[in-house]
Scaffold this motif. Sequence first.
Motif, PDB file in Angstrom:
ATOM      1  N   MET A   7      44.437  43.462  42.585  1.00  0.00           N
ATOM      2  CA  MET A   7      43.018  43.270  42.279  1.00  0.00           C
ATOM      3  C   MET A   7      42.333  42.448  43.368  1.00  0.00           C
ATOM      4  O   MET A   7      41.242  42.771  43.816  1.00  0.00           O
ATOM      5  CB  MET A   7      42.867  42.573  40.915  1.00  0.00           C
ATOM      6  N   LYS A   8      43.020  41.375  43.779  1.00  0.00           N
ATOM      7  CA  LYS A   8      42.449  40.514  44.834  1.00  0.00           C
ATOM      8  C   LYS A   8      42.263  41.312  46.124  1.00  0.00           C
ATOM      9  O   LYS A   8      41.255  41.188  46.819  1.00  0.00           O
ATOM     10  CB  LYS A   8      43.365  39.309  45.072  1.00  0.00           C
ATOM     11  N   GLU A   9      43.255  42.136  46.384  1.00  0.00           N
ATOM     12  CA  GLU A   9      43.209  42.977  47.580  1.00  0.00           C
ATOM     13  C   GLU A   9      41.989  43.923  47.505  1.00  0.00           C
ATOM     14  O   GLU A   9      41.212  44.042  48.441  1.00  0.00           O
ATOM     15  CB  GLU A   9      44.492  43.794  47.587  1.00  0.00           C
ATOM     16  N   LEU A  10      41.848  44.550  46.338  1.00  0.00           N
ATOM     17  CA  LEU A  10      40.744  45.501  46.161  1.00  0.00           C
ATOM     18  C   LEU A  10      39.387  44.812  46.293  1.00  0.00           C
ATOM     19  O   LEU A  10      38.455  45.352  46.889  1.00  0.00           O
ATOM     20  CB  LEU A  10      40.843  46.186  44.782  1.00  0.00           C
ATOM     21  N   ILE A  11      39.294  43.596  45.731  1.00  0.00           N
ATOM     22  CA  ILE A  11      38.024  42.855  45.798  1.00  0.00           C
ATOM     23  C   ILE A  11      37.635  42.602  47.251  1.00  0.00           C
ATOM     24  O   ILE A  11      36.500  42.818  47.665  1.00  0.00           O
ATOM     25  CB  ILE A  11      38.132  41.533  45.004  1.00  0.00           C
ATOM     26  N   THR A  12      38.637  42.184  48.055  1.00  0.00           N
ATOM     27  CA  THR A  12      38.363  41.936  49.475  1.00  0.00           C
ATOM     28  C   THR A  12      37.893  43.217  50.163  1.00  0.00           C
ATOM     29  O   THR A  12      36.908  43.219  50.898  1.00  0.00           O
ATOM     30  CB  THR A  12      39.643  41.418  50.186  1.00  0.00           C
ATOM     31  N   ILE A  13      38.607  44.292  49.902  1.00  0.00           N
ATOM     32  CA  ILE A  13      38.254  45.556  50.555  1.00  0.00           C
ATOM     33  C   ILE A  13      36.863  46.012  50.134  1.00  0.00           C
ATOM     34  O   ILE A  13      36.015  46.339  50.970  1.00  0.00           O
ATOM     35  CB  ILE A  13      39.276  46.663  50.188  1.00  0.00           C
ATOM     36  N   GLU A  40      39.653  52.038  40.509  1.00  0.00           N
ATOM     37  CA  GLU A  40      40.976  51.422  40.347  1.00  0.00           C
ATOM     38  C   GLU A  40      40.834  49.956  39.930  1.00  0.00           C
ATOM     39  O   GLU A  40      41.532  49.476  39.029  1.00  0.00           O
ATOM     40  CB  GLU A  40      41.766  51.523  41.669  1.00  0.00           C
ATOM     41  N   LEU A  41      39.886  49.260  40.563  1.00  0.00           N
ATOM     42  CA  LEU A  41      39.665  47.852  40.227  1.00  0.00           C
ATOM     43  C   LEU A  41      39.162  47.724  38.786  1.00  0.00           C
ATOM     44  O   LEU A  41      39.637  46.877  38.022  1.00  0.00           O
ATOM     45  CB  LEU A  41      38.655  47.232  41.216  1.00  0.00           C
ATOM     46  N   VAL A  42      38.223  48.567  38.410  1.00  0.00           N
ATOM     47  CA  VAL A  42      37.683  48.526  37.044  1.00  0.00           C
ATOM     48  C   VAL A  42      38.814  48.710  36.030  1.00  0.00           C
ATOM     49  O   VAL A  42      38.923  47.967  35.054  1.00  0.00           O
ATOM     50  CB  VAL A  42      36.597  49.613  36.852  1.00  0.00           C
ATOM     51  N   ALA A  43      39.701  49.675  36.322  1.00  0.00           N
ATOM     52  CA  ALA A  43      40.807  49.964  35.405  1.00  0.00           C
ATOM     53  C   ALA A  43      41.743  48.765  35.287  1.00  0.00           C
ATOM     54  O   ALA A  43      42.181  48.406  34.187  1.00  0.00           O
ATOM     55  CB  ALA A  43      41.562  51.200  35.884  1.00  0.00           C
ATOM     56  N   LEU A  44      42.043  48.133  36.436  1.00  0.00           N
ATOM     57  CA  LEU A  44      42.944  46.975  36.423  1.00  0.00           C
ATOM     58  C   LEU A  44      42.319  45.805  35.664  1.00  0.00           C
ATOM     59  O   LEU A  44      43.012  45.075  34.938  1.00  0.00           O
ATOM     60  CB  LEU A  44      43.292  46.555  37.856  1.00  0.00           C
ATOM     61  N   GLU A  45      41.014  45.623  35.829  1.00  0.00           N
ATOM     62  CA  GLU A  45      40.344  44.534  35.125  1.00  0.00           C
ATOM     63  C   GLU A  45      40.416  44.745  33.614  1.00  0.00           C
ATOM     64  O   GLU A  45      40.597  43.813  32.845  1.00  0.00           O
ATOM     65  CB  GLU A  45      38.883  44.422  35.591  1.00  0.00           C
ATOM     66  N   GLU A  47      42.683  46.516  32.048  1.00  0.00           N
ATOM     67  CA  GLU A  47      44.075  46.411  31.625  1.00  0.00           C
ATOM     68  C   GLU A  47      44.532  44.961  31.513  1.00  0.00           C
ATOM     69  O   GLU A  47      45.193  44.575  30.554  1.00  0.00           O
ATOM     70  CB  GLU A  47      44.926  47.164  32.654  1.00  0.00           C
ATOM     71  N   THR A  48      44.170  44.136  32.513  1.00  0.00           N
ATOM     72  CA  THR A  48      44.665  42.761  32.550  1.00  0.00           C
ATOM     73  C   THR A  48      43.735  41.800  31.804  1.00  0.00           C
ATOM     74  O   THR A  48      44.134  40.676  31.483  1.00  0.00           O
ATOM     75  CB  THR A  48      44.773  42.252  34.005  1.00  0.00           C
ATOM     76  N   GLY A  49      42.504  42.229  31.575  1.00  0.00           N
ATOM     77  CA  GLY A  49      41.536  41.344  30.937  1.00  0.00           C
ATOM     78  C   GLY A  49      41.036  40.249  31.871  1.00  0.00           C
ATOM     79  O   GLY A  49      40.349  39.319  31.452  1.00  0.00           O
ATOM     80  N   VAL A  50      41.388  40.361  33.157  1.00  0.00           N
ATOM     81  CA  VAL A  50      40.968  39.340  34.132  1.00  0.00           C
ATOM     82  C   VAL A  50      39.859  39.894  35.022  1.00  0.00           C
ATOM     83  O   VAL A  50      39.972  40.996  35.545  1.00  0.00           O
ATOM     84  CB  VAL A  50      42.162  38.932  35.039  1.00  0.00           C
ATOM     85  N   VAL A  51      38.768  39.145  35.143  1.00  0.00           N
ATOM     86  CA  VAL A  51      37.719  39.522  36.101  1.00  0.00           C
ATOM     87  C   VAL A  51      37.447  38.308  36.983  1.00  0.00           C
ATOM     88  O   VAL A  51      37.002  37.268  36.509  1.00  0.00           O
ATOM     89  CB  VAL A  51      36.417  39.951  35.391  1.00  0.00           C
ATOM     90  N   PHE A  52      37.762  38.435  38.261  1.00  0.00           N
ATOM     91  CA  PHE A  52      37.563  37.308  39.170  1.00  0.00           C
ATOM     92  C   PHE A  52      36.073  37.083  39.430  1.00  0.00           C
ATOM     93  O   PHE A  52      35.292  38.032  39.389  1.00  0.00           O
ATOM     94  CB  PHE A  52      38.302  37.568  40.495  1.00  0.00           C
ATOM     95  N   PRO A  53      35.707  35.819  39.712  1.00  0.00           N
ATOM     96  CA  PRO A  53      34.275  35.525  39.893  1.00  0.00           C
ATOM     97  C   PRO A  53      33.628  36.306  41.039  1.00  0.00           C
ATOM     98  O   PRO A  53      32.435  36.620  40.985  1.00  0.00           O
ATOM     99  CB  PRO A  53      34.245  34.016  40.175  1.00  0.00           C
TER     100      PRO A  53
END
Length: 651
Positions: A7-13, A40-45, A47-53
Amino acid sequence: MDKIKRMKELITIINKYNYYYYVLDNPVIADREYDAIYDELVALEKETGVVFPDSPTKQVGDMVLEGFKKYTHIKKLYSLDKCNSFAELESWVNNVTEQYGEQVYSLEYKFDGLRISIIYENGQLVTAATRGNGYIGEDVTQQVLTIKSIPYNIPYKSKLVVEGEAMIKLSDLAEYNRTATEPLKNARNAAAGAIRNLDPRVTGSRNLSMFFYGIPYIEGYEFSTHLEIMQFLKDNGFPVYDYQKTVSKIEDIEREIDNIDKTKKNLDILIDGAVLKINDLKVRDKMGFTAKYPKWAVAYKFEAQELTTTLNNVVWQVGRTGKLTPIGEVDPIELAGATVKRATLNNYGDIVRKGVKLNSKVFVRRSNEVIPEILKVASVDNTCVDIVKPTVCPSCGTQLIEDGANLFCPNYYGCPDQIDQRIDHFASRNAMNIEGISEKTIEMLRTTLNLHTVADLYTLSYDDFKQLDKFKDKKSSNLVNSINNSKKPKFSNFIYALGILGVGEKTAKDIAKKFNNLNQLMNASLQDLLTINDIGEIIANNIVNFFKDEKQIQLINKLLDLGIDIQYSNNVQKSHPVFTGKTIVLTGDLNNYTRTQLTNILEEFGAKVTSSVSKNTDLVIVGENAGSKYNKAKELNIPIMLEPELLDNLK
Ligand SMILES: [Zn+2]
């Protein structure tokens, strides 16, 4: 915890891509690829319930450019939720139906332009702004004021925010490119670039259009439906696009979207999908918004027509005018339903300007009925090498000459590729229409029978063809017949067949309308030619010079001697008791004709088909879902004809 890492990787990209896309106006990957990693990021968020600021899913999108004044929107401007398949669309609609009952929806085009909101106070335009990040946009008032179709004064006097899309019509883009030193290829970027230009004169020169579709904020007025909003916009003089369908059942929605997808190529604007909006504003209020989207609307996106791939090689093609065109060979990609292996790079200057290199990643676009094109570079690295500028013609070895961005082979009458291409053009369907003659046949005719000019075609006999490889009785006699059958071309087709630089089918038709016969055309002055609407100085000069060329005159005379009998009859218009001589406007959708088909038919009857209703309009032909033009016609008391009556008249 791999998921968190990803997720962090995707956010940076994604944030990096956003910066290129929104701030630099210079996307480095294609929309479809962007959408894939975004999803992909939306799906991971989820799934994990985590959304980074700093997750891009929390922002609407754009960032604010430096250089423009910032503007804080009165109400947040949301972006649209999207779906890419009918399955997703069905689940969206089913969800709405389950919770709020069956709805009436407004189906509209999803414009591929730049979203703008405009604020009016006391009936006057005070500010125009881009959407920016939804809260803060850029103040582009001076730029937007150059868009002529936007009203400066409106009847409604209380404070009001309207929104719509700034775009460049494809016909206006073509017109702009006719004289531009640097032609613009992509209508969306042309519009966005024009609005975001700090010099409003540049904006003005691009002749933008804007179509409105929403009122995010209004004081002193309450709407109960979306259709009321659209009517209010029209009543206050805002341009509203002439397409809107009211739909309810999923089958109807999907059929309409299919229709849009099939007919979008005929439009004068770019659209990249359709938008479905709930009509009832009370329901909208109940549904509300997510952080990013209104829950009461969804965009259906058509398959992207742009992708990135690797450029492996460049080959140079010699055209019928001697111009060399670089063709890029790329790693095959599936684009809008076709496999693309080759894409044009237009000319040498374009390669330099775009910085395209061998092994670089490039954007390829495929638009309807146009060969795929390499739009620009996506990325280069140290494995990339420069594309070598050729010095001699790949076909005949003659030293090339450079003219502006182009390289030319000057060996007009002797270069094999030029000869083949000229004969191929001459024989093509909208020129002399010689059926069954392929490029390969032409090459054989030249090498085996020394065919050099288009006139030589008419000296060939059955026995000549029989000498060619794989030409049996039937094939030979067929070709002799189709050459004979091509001897009575329409005047416009003959003009087009001559292959005068810059004279396409449309220009050839315009010329054929203006001059009574070939002789008149051959003796036409620059001034005569310039009276034709769409002919500018460059093409007029090309025509005059063409008919001054001794060799061309000889060739034309030879064609006439060999029995070419130009048909001028198409100049005599068919007359029609209702349509001849009338100025006619078409609006709405007809079941039996496309707009282009009907325009052609009416023009054949000597009618003039125009795009806007005025007191000079004689007749308005009205199809389903007609909009403002229909109202205007009623207002001005202009006769209206519906489809059944039209069909009667065309029987
Ligand atoms: Zn050559």
